[in-house]
Design an enzyme around this catalytic site. Structure first.
Site, PDB file in Angstrom:
ATOM      1  N   GLU A  18       0.816  -1.213   0.000  1.00 30.74           N
ATOM      2  CA  GLU A  18       0.000   0.000   0.000  1.00 30.74           C
ATOM      3  C   GLU A  18       0.852   1.267   0.000  1.00 30.74           C
ATOM      4  OE1 GLU A  18      -3.474  -0.555   2.276  1.00 30.74           O
ATOM      5  OE2 GLU A  18      -4.042   1.558   2.260  1.00 30.74           O
ATOM      6  N   GLU A  69       1.940   1.667  -3.411  1.00 28.60           N
ATOM      7  CA  GLU A  69       0.811   2.113  -4.231  1.00 28.60           C
ATOM      8  C   GLU A  69       0.590   3.615  -4.042  1.00 28.60           C
ATOM      9  OE1 GLU A  69      -2.913   0.256  -3.183  1.00 28.60           O
ATOM     10  OE2 GLU A  69      -3.898   0.874  -5.048  1.00 28.60           O
ATOM     11  N   CYS A 129      -8.443  -2.106   4.290  1.00 31.36           N
ATOM     12  CA  CYS A 129      -8.316  -3.245   5.206  1.00 31.36           C
ATOM     13  C   CYS A 129      -9.626  -3.676   5.837  1.00 31.36           C
ATOM     14  CB  CYS A 129      -7.361  -2.904   6.347  1.00 31.36           C
ATOM     15  SG  CYS A 129      -5.745  -2.502   5.752  1.00 31.36           S
ATOM     16  N   SER A 174      -7.533   1.623  -2.283  1.00 25.31           N
ATOM     17  CA  SER A 174      -6.344   0.814  -2.553  1.00 25.31           C
ATOM     18  C   SER A 174      -6.761  -0.560  -3.070  1.00 25.31           C
ATOM     19  CB  SER A 174      -5.541   0.651  -1.264  1.00 25.31           C
ATOM     20  OG  SER A 174      -4.617  -0.395  -1.409  1.00 25.31           O
ATOM     21  N   LYS A 189     -15.320  -9.897   8.388  1.00 30.12           N
ATOM     22  CA  LYS A 189     -14.248 -10.738   7.829  1.00 30.12           C
ATOM     23  C   LYS A 189     -14.797 -12.085   7.356  1.00 30.12           C
ATOM     24  CE  LYS A 189     -10.620  -8.118   8.281  1.00 30.12           C
ATOM     25  NZ  LYS A 189      -9.791  -7.742   7.122  1.00 30.12           N
ATOM     26  N   GLU A 227     -15.987 -11.307   3.995  1.00 27.73           N
ATOM     27  CA  GLU A 227     -14.842 -11.063   3.105  1.00 27.73           C
ATOM     28  C   GLU A 227     -14.221 -12.379   2.636  1.00 27.73           C
ATOM     29  OE1 GLU A 227     -11.189  -9.566   4.891  1.00 27.73           O
ATOM     30  OE2 GLU A 227     -10.975  -8.148   3.245  1.00 27.73           O
ATOM     31  N   GLU A 237     -14.073 -13.714  -5.280  1.00 27.14           N
ATOM     32  CA  GLU A 237     -12.768 -13.432  -5.889  1.00 27.14           C
ATOM     33  C   GLU A 237     -11.590 -13.775  -4.963  1.00 27.14           C
ATOM     34  OE1 GLU A 237     -15.140 -11.281  -5.162  1.00 27.14           O
ATOM     35  OE2 GLU A 237     -14.354  -9.407  -4.332  1.00 27.14           O
ATOM     36  N   CYS A 291     -10.445  -1.577  14.572  1.00 26.26           N
ATOM     37  CA  CYS A 291     -10.677  -3.010  14.797  1.00 26.26           C
ATOM     38  C   CYS A 291     -10.850  -3.357  16.277  1.00 26.26           C
ATOM     39  CB  CYS A 291      -9.523  -3.826  14.238  1.00 26.26           C
ATOM     40  SG  CYS A 291      -9.202  -3.462  12.518  1.00 26.26           S
TER      41      CYS A 291
END
Lengths: 599, 176
Positions: A279, A282, A299, A319, A358, A361, A366, A517
């Protein structure tokens, strides 16, 4: 300041204070099941009754403000009977299956029934209707039968997260909380953050349990089961074992996980360092190539789904880096499998997360980079498809497994994570707090951009629990405006600017949950402002205790680039560590494109 | 009449006009839902139209569903061309309104199981001509039992009177 009398004692209380708040400050506990300071003031449970001299009826302390000369009694026969009756009415429509309820140990309704001395439930549930359980979501399960209609969940969903996936529907005794057309959470704009679950006073909202799947994998000796733990889990899991919030118990957590039978105890912090490498590069790439800026962190999976629903125009700013959880799965089943010479199909990756989103996710279609990587090499059939992360446990589920296994957590001696995917830096620890990803990225971006060592690694401007934090940083001549938001209603403020092309920032961090988190929907209950503060302190303490505090100095990270990935943003990095996003409609509604609707 | 509804279209231009009239005004959603429901012969709000209103007004789907389910006035299912509302309040009940309900169900050939206690009765004939509903009270207890047909309240209803009114509608499209 009004002078008031509570239970015979005189006090001076600031104007416009509610009786509930006044009592709270004075250490007088008024029980309630629906109030949430500043968020939910629905006054729906009617448990917080007090007697006010001169008032005809008992008053609800949560919505009654003190006035000069008010005489309040909180513990009279009348008050106790009033509260008791209202509690009995709530119990009348509540299932009595506490044994098999996930919230058995911390249900507020159950605790209140005990404290108020309920001996038997006077009004039986016979005539009530049994409603179907909503299992449409991969993250959250809703049992409307256990709901007491306190409205905390709808209030949090609206005010903290500005998502509004759920609302009260129908009226009278048929009232219940539901999604549009009762399609269920999994078919709504719900971002799976789990904040509703944290505030639910009963077991009406729980996570989608993965415990049984993990036990099954652990007892299968054909499988090589590894575990990764998120930064925020080590700052909170002790609470499940009676330790104070903010107890640092990383070593004990590692030992306990090893006792559970995981072959290797790894760390999501390793892949957090990897995330920073990708990142930060990036960010530098986007700064040098003029955009698209601002770059926004990726994230937090609740935030990603939120953007896909509500800010599709902003997706190009996010990102392309996968979250640390998913980067871990991808490298565990490629790099690590190769390194130790094991068939990637045998590896089971279990992650322990402070998060319910999560779970969603890990199920995104994908997220199968390792399978794609091996498909051609090993000539795999589509039927042998496997995902990068197999199971996601919340902090609560992990603690429950440890308890089930009879592990006396607090008496374990500290142990270390396994190498190499357990090696991490202080930069990775701070991921667990709002502002942490920003800080970690800046530590690396600074040194990569300027080629000079950073004298002070602590970016205090981006720390703390405020909703939105901004800072202007001087990276050796390059001025960088950054912003950090936690909770999605705060994120909206920054996103509106980005959407309208008016954002003054270069880099933005967004975390779905209040506090980041450490305040996630998978954390121990209660998670409130005080526990968030304590967990945050533990995280920054852990960072200071680390000998290496910058991601690019992590020896295991250097190694993975040398041996496997090449360099940040390499082709292999893109294949395994980066992803893409897509616009989501709450409904699959192709008719919206047509001029007319046939009915 | 005897027309099928499959060819009928909900004109989005008309829906847009209604939305534009009320959007942003206090209580605007209620007015939008009311007028949009009336745009259609079968007086209901299909899911797709609710989603369209949500998109146009930026009011969350959950909120719209909440409002639509709160008010008995709104319908999520198509209504028959004519509505027959039997009062099931206490006064009408003591004057045998339950028998009236059973009678009209039988007369129109509706053979559905009795609805669960406390649930709204909502029955539509297969040809979508008649919808039978119940209401908790019309506030016309002195005239019990009362039945509302196409917006007109009829007092001291009997099975014979009901039969006559409904047959006339079936023949001529109106009660009078």
């Amino acid at each position: 300041m009004p002078k008031i009398t509570i239970d015979g004692q005189e006090y001076q209380i600031a104007k416009a204070t509610t009786i509930l708040k006044a009592c709270e400050e004075l250490g007088i506990i008024i029980p309630n099941l629906c109030y949430l300071d500043g968020v939910s003031e629905e006054a729906s449970c009617s448990i917080c009754l007090v007697e006010v001299e001169g008032a005809k009826t008992l008053m609800r302390a949560c919505v009654t403000e003190v006035t000069d000369g008010m005489v309040i009694r909180t513990n009279t026969e009348r008050v106790r009977k009033g509260r008791l009756l209202n509690l009995e009415l709530l119990l009348a429509s509540h299932p009595q299956d506490c044994f098999v309820c996930e919230r058995n140990q911390n249900c507020q309704l159950r605790r209140l029934a005990f404290e108020m001395g309920i001996q038997r439930v006077r009004f039986s549930k016979e005539t009530s209707i049994s409603l179907p359980i909503d299992q449409s979501s991969s993250a959250i399960v809703r049992d409307p039968n256990k709901c007491i209609l306190c409205r905390r969940c709808t209030a949090v969903c609206e005010k903290i997260q500005s998502v509004r996936a759920i609302e009260a529907i129908n009226r009278g005794k048929r009232t219940r909380i539901s999604t549009f057309m009762d399609r269920g959470l999994g078919n709504s704009s719900c971002v799976n953050c789990g904040q509703c679950l944290l505030v639910c006073p009963t077991g009406a909202l729980v996570e989608n349990y993965h415990i049984q799947g993990v036990w099954k994998a652990l007892s299968d000796n054909q499988k090589f089961v590894v575990v990764e733990t998120a930064p925020a889990v080590r700052a909170s899991i002790g609470e499940e074992f009676g330790l104070a919030a903010g107890s640092r118990i990383t070593g004990k957590m590692v030992a306990a996980l090893r006792r559970l039978g995981f072959k290797k105890v790894f760390d999501t912090q390793f892949s957090a360092d990897l995330t920073i490498m990708e990142e930060a590069h990036e960010l530098i790439h986007r700064i040098k190539n003029k955009g698209p800026l601002p770059l926004i962190t990726s994230c937090s999976p609740g935030w990603i789904k939120f953007a896909e629903h509500f800010y599709p125009k902003v997706l190009k700013h996010i990102s392309s880096c996968k979250s640390p959880q998913q980067m871990f799965g991808a490298v565990a089943k490629t790099y690590y499998a190769k390194k130790i010479g094991i068939d990637p199909r045998k590896i089971v990756v279990v992650s322990i997360m402070p998060c319910t989103a999560k779970k969603f996710e890990a199920h995104r279609p994908e997220m199968d980079a390792a399978f794609r990587y091996w498909k051609n090499v090993m000539n795999l059939d589509e039927k042998e498809h496997f995902v990068d992360v197999d199971f996601v446990l919340t902090t609560r589920e992990a603690a429950r497994m440890m308890k089930e296994a009879g592990i006396d957590f607090t008496r374990l001696a500290d142990e270390e994570f396994d190498e190499p995917l357990g090696i991490s830096t202080g930069a990775a620890v701070v991921f667990g707090a709002t502002g942490g990803v920003m800080e970690a990225a800046l530590r690396t971006a600074y040194e990569v951009l300027t080629n000079q060592p950073l004298s002070d690694v602590e970016f205090k401007q981006v720390r703390g629990l405020e909703g939105i934090k901004t800072a202007e940083l001087d990276l050796n001549g390059l001025l960088l405006k950054v912003a950090v938001a936690n909770s999605l209603s705060n994120a909206r403020v920054l996103l509106e600017e980005v959407q309208n092309g008016k954002s003054p920032y270069t880099f933005i961090e967004i975390m779905t949950c209040p506090g980041g988190c450490l305040g996630g929907g998978g954390q121990p209950i209660p998670t409130d402002t005080q526990t968030r503060q304590k967990r945050m302190e533990a995280i920054y303490e852990e960072d200071r205790s680390k000998s290496v505090r910058k991601s690019h100095e992590n020896p295991a990270i250097k190694q993975i680039y040398q041996e496997f990935l090449g360099k940040p943003l390499s082709e292999l990095s893109h294949q395994l560590l980066h992803t893409h996003y897509h616009e989501r409609n709450e409904l699959d509604t192709p008719f919206l494109l047509n001029k007319t609707v046939k009915i | 009449m005897g027309k099928t509804i499959t060819k009928e279209e909900f004109s989005l231009a008309k829906v847009d006009a209604v939305i534009n009239k009320y959007v942003g005004k206090p209580g605007g959603l209620l007015s939008i839902l009311e007028e949009v429901q009336n745009l259609n012969k079968h007086k209901y709000l299909p899911e797709e139209v609710l989603a369209y209103i949500s998109k146009k007004t930026a009011i969350p789907l959950s909120r719209i569903y909440s409002v639509v389910t709160f008010y008995a006035f709104f319908n999520l299912k198509p209504q028959g061309e004519h509505s027959i509302i039997i009062c099931r309040g206490t006064a009408c009940h003591t004057r045998r309104s339950k028998e009236l309900l059973e009678f009209i169900k039988k007369m129109l050939g509706i053979k559905e199981e009795e609805s669960q206690e406390g649930e709204k009765v909502f029955l539509t004939t297969a040809d979508k001509k008649f919808t039978i509903k119940t209401v908790a009270c019309f506030g016309q207890c002195a005239l019990a039992p009362v039945v509302e047909i196409d917006g007109v309240i009829y007092s001291h209803m009997t099975e014979n009177k009901l039969k006559e009114l409904v047959s006339r509608i079936a023949r001529r499209g109106k009660a009078k």
